[in-house]
Design a protein around this motif. Structure first.
Motif, PDB file in Angstrom:
ATOM      1  N   SER A  29       0.836  -1.191   0.000  1.00 42.80           N
ATOM      2  CA  SER A  29       0.000   0.000   0.000  1.00 42.80           C
ATOM      3  C   SER A  29       0.866   1.235   0.000  1.00 42.80           C
ATOM      4  CB  SER A  29      -0.907   0.001   1.236  1.00 42.80           C
ATOM      5  OG  SER A  29      -0.138   0.077   2.397  1.00 42.80           O
ATOM      6  N   SER A  33      -0.043   8.121   3.216  1.00 40.69           N
ATOM      7  CA  SER A  33      -1.375   8.448   3.721  1.00 40.69           C
ATOM      8  C   SER A  33      -1.425   8.211   5.228  1.00 40.69           C
ATOM      9  CB  SER A  33      -2.441   7.578   3.032  1.00 40.69           C
ATOM     10  OG  SER A  33      -2.399   6.254   3.530  1.00 40.69           O
ATOM     11  N   THR A  35      -3.466   6.341   6.653  1.00 39.40           N
ATOM     12  CA  THR A  35      -3.922   4.976   6.911  1.00 39.40           C
ATOM     13  C   THR A  35      -3.135   3.885   6.210  1.00 39.40           C
ATOM     14  OG1 THR A  35      -5.476   5.098   5.065  1.00 39.40           O
ATOM     15  CG2 THR A  35      -6.270   5.807   7.212  1.00 39.40           C
ATOM     16  N   GLY A  37      -3.555   3.044   3.127  1.00 41.83           N
ATOM     17  CA  GLY A  37      -4.248   2.744   1.881  1.00 41.83           C
ATOM     18  C   GLY A  37      -4.112   3.886   0.896  1.00 41.83           C
ATOM     19  N   ILE A  46      -6.871  -1.040   0.057  1.00 44.69           N
ATOM     20  CA  ILE A  46      -7.626  -0.798   1.292  1.00 44.69           C
ATOM     21  C   ILE A  46      -6.979  -1.607   2.405  1.00 44.69           C
ATOM     22  CG2 ILE A  46      -9.863  -0.947   2.450  1.00 44.69           C
ATOM     23  CD1 ILE A  46     -11.192  -0.913  -0.313  1.00 44.69           C
ATOM     24  N   THR A  47      -6.601  -0.930   3.481  1.00 43.53           N
ATOM     25  CA  THR A  47      -5.998  -1.626   4.624  1.00 43.53           C
ATOM     26  C   THR A  47      -7.048  -1.871   5.704  1.00 43.53           C
ATOM     27  OG1 THR A  47      -5.302   0.458   5.643  1.00 43.53           O
ATOM     28  CG2 THR A  47      -3.728  -0.617   4.177  1.00 43.53           C
ATOM     29  N   LYS A 100      -5.416   2.018   9.983  1.00 40.62           N
ATOM     30  CA  LYS A 100      -5.855   1.319   8.789  1.00 40.62           C
ATOM     31  C   LYS A 100      -7.095   2.033   8.248  1.00 40.62           C
ATOM     32  CE  LYS A 100      -2.660  -1.530   9.838  1.00 40.62           C
ATOM     33  NZ  LYS A 100      -1.345  -1.344   9.189  1.00 40.62           N
ATOM     34  N   ASP A 101      -7.401   1.836   6.987  1.00 42.83           N
ATOM     35  CA  ASP A 101      -8.604   2.450   6.419  1.00 42.83           C
ATOM     36  C   ASP A 101      -9.855   1.938   7.125  1.00 42.83           C
ATOM     37  OD1 ASP A 101      -7.296   3.865   4.134  1.00 42.83           O
ATOM     38  OD2 ASP A 101      -6.741   1.815   3.609  1.00 42.83           O
ATOM     39  N   VAL A 320     -14.698   2.966   9.443  1.00 39.65           N
ATOM     40  CA  VAL A 320     -13.795   3.512   8.422  1.00 39.65           C
ATOM     41  C   VAL A 320     -13.230   4.833   8.924  1.00 39.65           C
ATOM     42  CG1 VAL A 320     -13.651   4.463   6.086  1.00 39.65           C
ATOM     43  CG2 VAL A 320     -14.973   2.376   6.503  1.00 39.65           C
ATOM     44  N   SER A 324      -9.225   8.591   5.684  1.00 44.20           N
ATOM     45  CA  SER A 324      -8.735   7.594   4.726  1.00 44.20           C
ATOM     46  C   SER A 324      -8.803   8.150   3.309  1.00 44.20           C
ATOM     47  CB  SER A 324      -9.585   6.322   4.797  1.00 44.20           C
ATOM     48  OG  SER A 324      -9.374   5.512   3.658  1.00 44.20           O
ATOM     49  N   LYS A 327     -11.749   6.452   1.494  1.00 41.83           N
ATOM     50  CA  LYS A 327     -12.886   6.358   2.413  1.00 41.83           C
ATOM     51  C   LYS A 327     -14.121   5.752   1.755  1.00 41.83           C
ATOM     52  CE  LYS A 327     -15.169  10.082   3.755  1.00 41.83           C
ATOM     53  NZ  LYS A 327     -15.562  11.307   4.477  1.00 41.83           N
ATOM     54  N   ALA A 330     -13.629   2.127   0.987  1.00 37.33           N
ATOM     55  CA  ALA A 330     -13.615   1.353   2.230  1.00 37.33           C
ATOM     56  C   ALA A 330     -15.024   1.177   2.782  1.00 37.33           C
ATOM     57  CB  ALA A 330     -12.714   2.034   3.254  1.00 37.33           C
TER      58      ALA A 330
END
Length: 435
Positions: A29, A33, A35, A37, A46-47, A100-101, A320, A324, A327, A330
């Motif tokens: 990833s 960012s 997050t 992701g 997406i994490t 994480k996201d 979420v 993110s 977002k 996610a």
């Protein structure tokens, strides 16, 4: 339900091996960012931060979503221990990075998140296709001004798991319907059955139930209010529901009806394997642990009966992170993972009871049986229990801490401390921990 046993054992083993370490799946990833992701070259990463056995990876759902959405890569980190996971999440929320996201949120943490971290999580209120949850489930992750900070995964309706062979040796009924009628409507009847069991059991020494704290939790979680009132004020020391549960659990402890164990603490797993107790109050998600730790030698000896009253212990959400960079993607993934079809799939594979009303009506859920527990109709038993849970469940910021402290207090009673002295010690510890 043969799949249930084997997959769940594999899943539990995976989580146990992980401990507090993370298992990472998926692709790399972006590092720029909040997050982890991001979007790059037409691909979306997406994490996810998860814990325990939530069933999303273990049942193949993340893989399935990637196949159906080839532009999406999912990277999930799974911590084996929720307490370690949440401590790390609090640190990352405070720092504003390393998140994480998508983050898993355990029910005991939900109120703290909604009251102190609401600005850090995206709002799901009004999102299309998310109107299928049990009403009380959504309320647990909602803010006072109506934001919904996550979508529900599983819930923890209660039953009583019991050893049929031990009941037979005590001259008690063994049929699950008849066993449920022994204590129907009142936990006092459950303790009374314990007294009969202790008096009449013919065999080596076996306790009626595993722990005083398990009984306490089952009673307390059957009421709309436990440790806090709707205003957020602490009421644990004067709530009649808590005092009633403490009194009955202390009765069981003082009369030698318990094995003096605490669920998921040292000694409990060997107790399951060695058959040192005849019953355990069991939320739906606990069945997999019992089958894993009691082992093949005890298959078919355990069964499941309705609990005296409906109650909920446990359950999780997926939230979420507001900042993110992916977002919306996610949120779409969370909505898909918690949709009725996916919740029913997780239940079919590993037994986590859905928080979706529609999923509870799914034939795979309603008609499910557990081979390990003598083909008990667990879909019917836990589905009916889910409908008995109070529509409103008042949560507080430190519910998890208070629950653990009461469990420690009842362990003192089991070891011989007077219930009054143990209550004093418990309330002092709670006051010190939460104010």
């Amino acid at each position: 339900m043969g799949t249930y046993g084997s997959l769940r054992r594999k899943a539990v083993a995976t989580a146990a091996a992980a401990g507090a370490l993370a298992l990472v799946v998926g692709c790399s990833s972006s590092d720029d960012s909040v997050t982890g992701g991001g979007k790059k070259d037409g691909k979306v990463t997406i994490t996810m931060g998860l814990y325990g056995v939530m069933g999303l990876k273990e049942t193949g759902l993340l893989e399935q979503y990637e196949k159906e959405n080839p532009e999406v890569d999912i990277k999930a980190e799974i911590a084996g221990d929720e307490q370690t996971y949440y401590t790390a999440l609090q640190t990352r929320l405070a720092a504003g990075n390393g998140l994480k996201d998508i983050q898993g949120i355990e029910i005991g943490r939900a109120k703290e998140i909604t009251e102190t971290q609401a600005d850090k999580f995206a709002d799901f209120a009004g999102m299309a296709g998310t109107d299928h949850f049990l009403p009380w489930k959504e309320s647990q992750i909602s803010t006072a001004d109506g934001k919904v900070l996550g979508l529900g995964t599983d819930i923890g309706p209660m039953a009583v798991c019991y050893r049929k062979d031990y009941f037979e040796q005590a001259g008690l009924p063994t049929d699950r319907e008849e066993v449920g009628k022994l204590w129907e409507g009142d936990w006092k009847k459950y303790v009374e059955v314990g007294r009969t069991f202790k008096k009449d059991f013919k065999g080596d020494k076996v306790a009626f139930t595993d722990s005083a704290s398990g009984l306490f939790n089952a009673m307390v979680y059957g009421y709309p209010e436990q440790y806090y009132d709707e205003k957020g004020e602490l009421i644990y020391d004067k709530n009649p529901a808590v005092k009633e549960a403490w009194g009955l659990a202390s009765d069981a402890a003082e009369e030698g009806l318990t094995a003096k164990l605490r669920q998921f603490q040292p000694g409990w797993d060997p107790g399951l394997a060695n058959g040192t107790f005849a019953t355990a109050v069991c939320p739906a998600w606990m069945l997999s642990h019992i089958s894993e730790k009691a082992g093949a030698a005890n298959k078919g000896k355990w069964d499941v009966a309705r609990a005296p009253k409906g109650a909920n212990w446990g359950g999780s959400f997926l939230g979420v992170v507001e900042k993110s960079p992916v977002k919306e993607e996610a949120k779409k993934l969370v909505a898909w993972l918690t949709a009725p079809e996916q919740q029913a799939h997780i239940f079919k594979e590993i037994g986590n009871i859905p928080s979706s009303e529609k999923a509870l009506e799914n034939a795979d859920v309603k008609d499910a049986k557990s081979e390990y527990f003598d083909n008990a109709p667990i879909g019917q038993i836990f589905g009916a229990a889910a409908q008995e849970i109070p529509d409103k469940q008042v949560l507080g910021r430190k519910d998890g801490t208070i629950k653990d402290t009461f469990s420690q207090g009842l362990a003192l009673v089991e070891q011989g401390t007077s219930r009054d002295e143990a209550w004093k010690t418990t309330t002092e510890r709670i006051e010190k921990a939460v104010g």
